[in-house]
Design a protein around this motif. Structure first.
Motif, PDB file in Angstrom:
ATOM      1  N   HIS A 100      -6.463   0.990   5.017  1.00  0.00           N
ATOM      2  CA  HIS A 100      -5.906  -0.365   5.005  1.00  0.00           C
ATOM      3  C   HIS A 100      -4.941  -0.586   6.170  1.00  0.00           C
ATOM      4  O   HIS A 100      -4.959  -1.636   6.816  1.00  0.00           O
ATOM      5  N   ASP A 123      -8.078  -7.694   2.342  1.00  0.00           N
ATOM      6  CA  ASP A 123      -8.702  -6.586   3.063  1.00  0.00           C
ATOM      7  C   ASP A 123      -8.328  -6.516   4.535  1.00  0.00           C
ATOM      8  O   ASP A 123      -8.079  -5.441   5.078  1.00  0.00           O
ATOM      9  N   THR A 139       0.832  -1.201   0.000  1.00  0.00           N
ATOM     10  CA  THR A 139       0.000   0.000   0.000  1.00  0.00           C
ATOM     11  C   THR A 139       0.872   1.258   0.000  1.00  0.00           C
ATOM     12  O   THR A 139       0.514   2.271  -0.602  1.00  0.00           O
ATOM     13  N   PRO A 194     -10.679  -2.268   1.069  1.00  0.00           N
ATOM     14  CA  PRO A 194      -9.615  -1.488   0.433  1.00  0.00           C
ATOM     15  C   PRO A 194      -8.974  -2.168  -0.771  1.00  0.00           C
ATOM     16  O   PRO A 194      -8.489  -1.498  -1.676  1.00  0.00           O
ATOM     17  N   CYS A 210     -14.724   2.126   0.675  1.00  0.00           N
ATOM     18  CA  CYS A 210     -13.829   1.238   1.417  1.00  0.00           C
ATOM     19  C   CYS A 210     -14.574   0.524   2.539  1.00  0.00           C
ATOM     20  O   CYS A 210     -14.384  -0.675   2.772  1.00  0.00           O
ATOM     21  N   CYS A 227     -11.079  -1.447  -3.914  1.00  0.00           N
ATOM     22  CA  CYS A 227     -11.098   0.001  -4.154  1.00  0.00           C
ATOM     23  C   CYS A 227      -9.764   0.485  -4.707  1.00  0.00           C
ATOM     24  O   CYS A 227      -9.728   1.277  -5.655  1.00  0.00           O
ATOM     25  N   TYR A 228      -8.664  -0.001  -4.128  1.00  0.00           N
ATOM     26  CA  TYR A 228      -7.345   0.423  -4.609  1.00  0.00           C
ATOM     27  C   TYR A 228      -7.079  -0.107  -6.020  1.00  0.00           C
ATOM     28  O   TYR A 228      -6.514   0.583  -6.870  1.00  0.00           O
ATOM     29  N   GLY A 283     -13.189   4.236   7.103  1.00  0.00           N
ATOM     30  CA  GLY A 283     -13.041   4.640   5.709  1.00  0.00           C
ATOM     31  C   GLY A 283     -13.727   5.966   5.424  1.00  0.00           C
ATOM     32  O   GLY A 283     -13.148   6.858   4.807  1.00  0.00           O
ATOM     33  N   ILE A 286      -7.376   5.264   1.016  1.00  0.00           N
ATOM     34  CA  ILE A 286      -7.340   3.796   1.035  1.00  0.00           C
ATOM     35  C   ILE A 286      -6.124   3.304   1.814  1.00  0.00           C
ATOM     36  O   ILE A 286      -6.214   2.334   2.582  1.00  0.00           O
TER      37      ILE A 286
END
Length: 468
Positions: free
Chosen positions: A134, A208, A28, A87, A82, A90-91, A370, A130
């Motif tokens: 995360h 996640d 991330t 996450p 999120c 979404c990412y 989120g 995100i």
């Protein structure tokens, strides 16, 4: 029912690349780095872009403002997504679809096309939300501030590393026979491809939560399906603490974006530095993200572990106050040596304030991290937008007045008058912004936590530490 947050890491072991928590941390952080790298990737090439597309000064300023504005809406939306979808997905989607305008920027032919692409490229700035979400669900309360600050700080490096990285990519492109004046186009295409590839990495190599992905946990009955999602989001919007943190993040990250975006020109106009030296100075301040933001999260955790969540708030207020003072003092200096001392102090405190902010965020409402991260993160871009508008308006008025007064004195005299007026206007703008930051420091003290919230945070930490 098993809690999907029960296996959070209680240590940030940077040598660990195998555990799901640390693997997620590294991936991330890298994804965030690439997003910032692409988001501000065009900055080193702006002189070439202005010449190639014929941008006016107003269009150049507007493109900067649009790049920041697009992120506001994306951050507000992505936080809620999120909470609902997790996450990982979404990412992945953000990186894949965010790569499209980055690539298209290499093909623009008109100022309008350029500005539209910059608007949509700004959406990848939502990657910050995100990343914070995360890491928040991967790390325990005793270390979450440090983890959040470190991943964000290292990701923010992308916004400074592009000053070195993008010219190197352009140089490599030129070595293959591409004309120097259009190398920026190929560089942006390459940056977009890197984001696209990172989206695939995120999908296949992260999950996640420590226990699995949202969808899998819901199907197994190990994660509650939030049927009252709208009511939950409504409670977030009604929580005054969220909006104070919105203001606070506008006063730290938002100001950092604008100050560093205008600092190159200011150093040249105010102190007579050449462009290369000024650019290298600004780059060095951006590189302080390697450690400065981490320090903010680290000390936020330390104060939180000894004085409760209130301790985190007090530390945040102190950092904001110091940030505001350093910027105000810097704005009044006329000596480059003294100015550098205050500018270094400002860089340190503003980044520590950012880290401290997200050492508080995870404790506001653990069921909507989120959504809260999205709102607070959007505050940063709102702050950048308002600060940029302020500096642009003050500078434009001052420069126009200077040109009128010096009209007829010769081109060189008019240029000197314009430069001096711009420096004076931006200096006054920095001083005013410093005052707003001090106000944010005072307002942050209004963030309160009930006794039960303090007890819950303490009990959860004790349980997690006992399990390790």
């Amino acid at each position: 029912m098993k809690s999907y947050r029960s296996n959070k890491a209680t240590k940030l072991n940077l040598r660990d690349f195998k555990s799901v928590q640390m693997r997620t941390f590294w991936i991330t952080s890298l994804a965030f780095f690439l997003c910032f790298f692409a988001w501000f990737g065009i900055v080193p090439f702006m002189p070439d872009v202005v010449k190639d597309l014929g941008l006016t000064p107003s269009q150049k300023w507007n493109s900067i403002i649009l790049a920041v504005s697009g992120t506001v809406f994306a951050r507000l939306a992505i936080g809620k997504l999120c909470d609902k979808y997790g996450p990982r997905l979404c990412y992945t989607y953000l990186l894949v679809f965010g790569a499209i305008p980055v690539i298209l920027l290499g093909f623009v032919q008109t100022p309008l096309q350029f500005m539209v692409c910059r608007l949509f490229i700004g959406f990848i700035g939502a990657s910050f939300v995100i990343t914070q979400f995360h890491t928040s669900i991967m790390f325990a309360p005793n270390i979450v501030g440090t983890a959040n600050a470190t991943s964000a700080g290292w990701g923010n490096l992308g916004g400074g590393a592009n000053r070195l990285g993008m010219p190197l990519i352009a140089a490599a492109v030129v070595s293959f026979g591409v004309a120097d004046e259009i190398a920026w186009r190929y560089s942006m295409v390459i940056a977009g491809i890197l984001c696209l590839a990172m989206g695939l990495v995120y999908y296949f190599f992260t999950q996640d939560t420590p226990e699995g992905n949202f969808q899998e946990l819901k199907e197994k009955g190990e994660m509650p399906v939030l049927k009252k999602d709208e009511a939950s989001f409504s409670s977030v919007l009604k929580d005054y603490r969220v909006w104070i943190l919105f203001f606070v993040y506008a006063a730290c990250f938002g100001i950092e974006l604008t100050v560093y975006g205008t600092m190159d020109d200011y150093l040249q106009n105010r102190f007579g530095l050449d462009r290369t030296f000024a650019g290298n100075l600004v780059l060095s301040f951006a590189l302080m993200n390697i450690f400065a933001r981490t320090l903010g999260g680290y000390f936020g955790d330390k104060f939180g572990n000894t004085k409760g969540v209130r301790g985190r708030v007090l530390f945040l207020a102190v950092m904001l106050g110091a940030e505001g003072l350093m910027l105000s003092f810097f704005s009044m200096t006329t000596s480059i040596a003294v100015g550098m001392v205050f500018l270094i102090a400002f860089s340190l405190t503003v980044q520590m304030a950012e880290g401290a902010t997200f050492s508080v965020v995870p404790f506001i409402n653990k069921k909507a991290i989120g959504s809260i991260s999205g709102i607070v993160g959007a505050g940063g871009n709102v702050g950048a937008f308002l600060a940029a508008i302020l500096l642009k308006s003050k500078s434009a008025v001052a420069e126009s007045s200077a040109l009128i007064k010096s009209n007829g004195l010769g081109e060189e005299a008019m240029k000197a008058a314009q430069t001096a007026a711009s420096a004076s206007a931006v200096s006054a703008g920095y001083f005013l912004i410093g005052g707003c930051i001090l106000l944010a420091a005072l307002v942050s003290l209004a963030i309160k936590f009930t006794g039960s919230e303090e007890v819950v945070a303490s009990n959860k930490l004790n349980v997690l530490l006992a399990d390790k």
